[in-house]
Design a protein around this motif. Structure first.
Motif, PDB file in Angstrom:
ATOM      1  N   UNK A  39       0.834  -1.207   0.000  1.00  0.00           N
ATOM      2  CA  UNK A  39       0.000   0.000   0.000  1.00  0.00           C
ATOM      3  C   UNK A  39       0.869   1.257   0.000  1.00  0.00           C
ATOM      4  N   UNK A  40       1.964   1.212   0.738  1.00  0.00           N
ATOM      5  CA  UNK A  40       2.857   2.370   0.823  1.00  0.00           C
ATOM      6  C   UNK A  40       3.531   2.675  -0.512  1.00  0.00           C
ATOM      7  N   UNK A  41       3.719   1.641  -1.352  1.00  0.00           N
ATOM      8  CA  UNK A  41       4.336   1.875  -2.671  1.00  0.00           C
ATOM      9  C   UNK A  41       3.281   1.940  -3.772  1.00  0.00           C
ATOM     10  N   UNK A  42       2.008   2.063  -3.375  1.00  0.00           N
ATOM     11  CA  UNK A  42       0.943   2.306  -4.332  1.00  0.00           C
ATOM     12  C   UNK A  42       0.365   1.089  -5.012  1.00  0.00           C
ATOM     13  N   UNK A  43       0.457  -0.093  -4.356  1.00  0.00           N
ATOM     14  CA  UNK A  43      -0.062  -1.330  -4.934  1.00  0.00           C
ATOM     15  C   UNK A  43      -1.095  -1.942  -4.002  1.00  0.00           C
ATOM     16  N   UNK A  44      -2.254  -2.290  -4.528  1.00  0.00           N
ATOM     17  CA  UNK A  44      -3.283  -2.985  -3.758  1.00  0.00           C
ATOM     18  C   UNK A  44      -2.994  -4.481  -3.803  1.00  0.00           C
ATOM     19  N   UNK A  45      -2.881  -5.106  -2.648  1.00  0.00           N
ATOM     20  CA  UNK A  45      -2.508  -6.521  -2.600  1.00  0.00           C
ATOM     21  C   UNK A  45      -3.486  -7.404  -3.352  1.00  0.00           C
ATOM     22  N   UNK A  46      -4.756  -7.022  -3.402  1.00  0.00           N
ATOM     23  CA  UNK A  46      -5.744  -7.856  -4.081  1.00  0.00           C
ATOM     24  C   UNK A  46      -5.701  -7.689  -5.604  1.00  0.00           C
ATOM     25  N   UNK A  47      -4.992  -6.681  -6.079  1.00  0.00           N
ATOM     26  CA  UNK A  47      -4.853  -6.487  -7.528  1.00  0.00           C
ATOM     27  C   UNK A  47      -3.552  -7.052  -8.058  1.00  0.00           C
ATOM     28  N   UNK A  48      -2.686  -7.534  -7.162  1.00  0.00           N
ATOM     29  CA  UNK A  48      -1.362  -7.998  -7.547  1.00  0.00           C
ATOM     30  C   UNK A  48      -1.340  -9.509  -7.708  1.00  0.00           C
ATOM     31  N   UNK A  49      -0.789 -10.034  -8.811  1.00  0.00           N
ATOM     32  CA  UNK A  49      -0.616 -11.489  -8.905  1.00  0.00           C
ATOM     33  C   UNK A  49       0.237 -11.975  -7.728  1.00  0.00           C
ATOM     34  N   UNK A  50      -0.322 -12.884  -6.949  1.00  0.00           N
ATOM     35  CA  UNK A  50       0.318 -13.303  -5.706  1.00  0.00           C
ATOM     36  C   UNK A  50       0.093 -14.791  -5.478  1.00  0.00           C
ATOM     37  N   UNK A  51       1.156 -15.485  -5.118  1.00  0.00           N
ATOM     38  CA  UNK A  51       1.088 -16.899  -4.762  1.00  0.00           C
ATOM     39  C   UNK A  51       1.516 -17.032  -3.305  1.00  0.00           C
ATOM     40  N   UNK A  52       0.752 -17.782  -2.538  1.00  0.00           N
ATOM     41  CA  UNK A  52       1.136 -18.094  -1.160  1.00  0.00           C
ATOM     42  C   UNK A  52       1.654 -19.526  -1.132  1.00  0.00           C
ATOM     43  N   UNK A  53       2.919 -19.659  -0.792  1.00  0.00           N
ATOM     44  CA  UNK A  53       3.555 -20.968  -0.699  1.00  0.00           C
ATOM     45  C   UNK A  53       3.818 -21.300   0.773  1.00  0.00           C
ATOM     46  N   UNK A  54       3.367 -22.468   1.209  1.00  0.00           N
ATOM     47  CA  UNK A  54       3.724 -22.938   2.544  1.00  0.00           C
ATOM     48  C   UNK A  54       4.899 -23.898   2.403  1.00  0.00           C
ATOM     49  N   UNK A  55       6.042 -23.419   2.865  1.00  0.00           N
ATOM     50  CA  UNK A  55       7.300 -24.127   2.719  1.00  0.00           C
ATOM     51  C   UNK A  55       7.585 -24.999   3.954  1.00  0.00           C
ATOM     52  N   UNK A  83      -8.096 -24.949   3.741  1.00  0.00           N
ATOM     53  CA  UNK A  83      -9.409 -24.525   4.234  1.00  0.00           C
ATOM     54  C   UNK A  83      -9.365 -23.106   4.793  1.00  0.00           C
ATOM     55  N   UNK A  84      -8.316 -22.795   5.517  1.00  0.00           N
ATOM     56  CA  UNK A  84      -8.178 -21.456   6.113  1.00  0.00           C
ATOM     57  C   UNK A  84      -8.118 -20.371   5.044  1.00  0.00           C
ATOM     58  N   UNK A  85      -7.481 -20.678   3.923  1.00  0.00           N
ATOM     59  CA  UNK A  85      -7.268 -19.677   2.878  1.00  0.00           C
ATOM     60  C   UNK A  85      -8.283 -19.782   1.740  1.00  0.00           C
ATOM     61  N   UNK A  86      -9.242 -20.677   1.860  1.00  0.00           N
ATOM     62  CA  UNK A  86     -10.153 -20.985   0.749  1.00  0.00           C
ATOM     63  C   UNK A  86     -10.941 -19.778   0.251  1.00  0.00           C
ATOM     64  N   UNK A  87     -11.280 -18.864   1.146  1.00  0.00           N
ATOM     65  CA  UNK A  87     -12.100 -17.722   0.764  1.00  0.00           C
ATOM     66  C   UNK A  87     -11.286 -16.489   0.391  1.00  0.00           C
ATOM     67  N   UNK A  88      -9.998 -16.649   0.229  1.00  0.00           N
ATOM     68  CA  UNK A  88      -9.146 -15.524  -0.146  1.00  0.00           C
ATOM     69  C   UNK A  88      -8.854 -15.550  -1.643  1.00  0.00           C
ATOM     70  N   UNK A  89      -8.387 -14.444  -2.195  1.00  0.00           N
ATOM     71  CA  UNK A  89      -8.043 -14.429  -3.630  1.00  0.00           C
ATOM     72  C   UNK A  89      -6.829 -15.290  -3.965  1.00  0.00           C
ATOM     73  N   UNK A  90      -6.126 -15.812  -2.947  1.00  0.00           N
ATOM     74  CA  UNK A  90      -4.865 -16.504  -3.189  1.00  0.00           C
ATOM     75  C   UNK A  90      -4.978 -18.016  -3.054  1.00  0.00           C
ATOM     76  N   UNK A  91      -6.197 -18.508  -2.986  1.00  0.00           N
ATOM     77  CA  UNK A  91      -6.442 -19.947  -2.945  1.00  0.00           C
ATOM     78  C   UNK A  91      -6.465 -20.496  -4.376  1.00  0.00           C
ATOM     79  N   UNK A  92      -5.950 -21.722  -4.597  1.00  0.00           N
ATOM     80  CA  UNK A  92      -5.341 -22.627  -3.621  1.00  0.00           C
ATOM     81  C   UNK A  92      -3.879 -22.271  -3.349  1.00  0.00           C
ATOM     82  N   UNK A  93      -3.410 -22.725  -2.200  1.00  0.00           N
ATOM     83  CA  UNK A  93      -2.031 -22.514  -1.799  1.00  0.00           C
ATOM     84  C   UNK A  93      -1.097 -23.480  -2.510  1.00  0.00           C
ATOM     85  N   UNK A  94       0.185 -23.140  -2.514  1.00  0.00           N
ATOM     86  CA  UNK A  94       1.215 -24.059  -3.000  1.00  0.00           C
ATOM     87  C   UNK A  94       1.962 -24.643  -1.807  1.00  0.00           C
ATOM     88  N   UNK A  95       2.303 -25.901  -1.888  1.00  0.00           N
ATOM     89  CA  UNK A  95       3.064 -26.582  -0.839  1.00  0.00           C
ATOM     90  C   UNK A  95       4.481 -26.829  -1.340  1.00  0.00           C
TER      91      UNK A  95
END
Length: 217
Positions: free
Chosen positions: A125-141, A156-168
């Motif tokens: 947000x501070x650099x002018x980017x909305x997180x929900x508009x940015x291509x984003x992958x959540x990886x659980x390492x 299941x925890x992340x199912x209702x977010x824009x970043x589902x499904x997660x990567x393992x």
């Protein structure tokens, strides 16, 4: 924000690996550099502190030239996870076109994951980017570590977010590294196609974009 130089027919993209300290950001980048075909990568530059934690950033440029002559380059960075380096994280995030958030799968690290993800959203947000508009992958390492949360619970925890499904991933073994990168490329392509008409004008399909930039040796 993609950097496009029309007279040079060059499009440069910036991808950032973000996450809490010791989650495996640098390991992801080093493994990706090892796994990709030689023609797909430049020199991996690493700057580390005495305790082997990333101090500033790593950069991995990856190049691709389309049949129409467009040169497409990706620059991949990591950021330091330590709290005291927040200004560096914010600077590296500036003009990012995509982010891979590397979380730690161990139960004891979930608060650190949450704090780091909140920090990511704040700095974007501070650099002018909305997180929900940015291509984003959540990886659980660190899926190979003891005391990890079950994948089903995480999904299941992340199912209702824009970043589902997660990567393992178990990045130390190279598992899930290229797969996470490919998911990000797949999420990045539609925005690039809309802005630069990659399919119609440049002849670069989504499949070709993902496949050619993530070819492994």
């Amino acid at each position: 924000m993609p950097e496009y130089v029309p007279h040079e027919r060059k499009l440069t993209l910036k991808v950032v690996y973000y996450g809490p300290a010791l989650s495996g950001k640098t390991t992801n980048l080093m493994q990706l550099h090892t796994l990709l075909q030689p023609q797909r990568k430049g020199e991996l530059m690493v700057l580390e502190t005495r305790d082997d934690r990333t101090l500033f950033f790593d950069m991995l440029p990856i190049g691709l030239r389309s049949e129409s002559g467009l040169e497409l380059r990706l620059k991949l960075y990591t950021v330091p996870g330590q709290v005291q380096h927040d200004s560096t994280r914010k600077a590296v995030l500036a003009r990012a076109d995509g982010v891979i958030f590397v979380a730690d799968s161990q139960l004891a690290q979930q608060d650190n994951n949450a704090n780091a993800f909140e920090n990511l959203a704040d700095n974007l947000q501070k650099v002018g980017i909305d997180i929900e508009d940015l291509p984003l992958v959540v990886q659980f390492n660190k899926r190979d570590a003891p005391g990890v949360i079950e994948e089903g619970e995480l999904q299941s925890r992340w199912a209702d977010t824009p970043w589902s499904p997660l990567c393992m991933a178990a990045a130390i073994n190279g598992e899930g590294v290229v797969e996470s990168f490919r998911v990000l490329l797949d999420r990045l392509y539609p925005l690039l196609d809309q802005e630069f008409q990659l399919a119609e004008v440049e002849g670069i399909s989504s499949d070709a974009f993902v496949r050619q930039l993530s070819m492994v040796g």
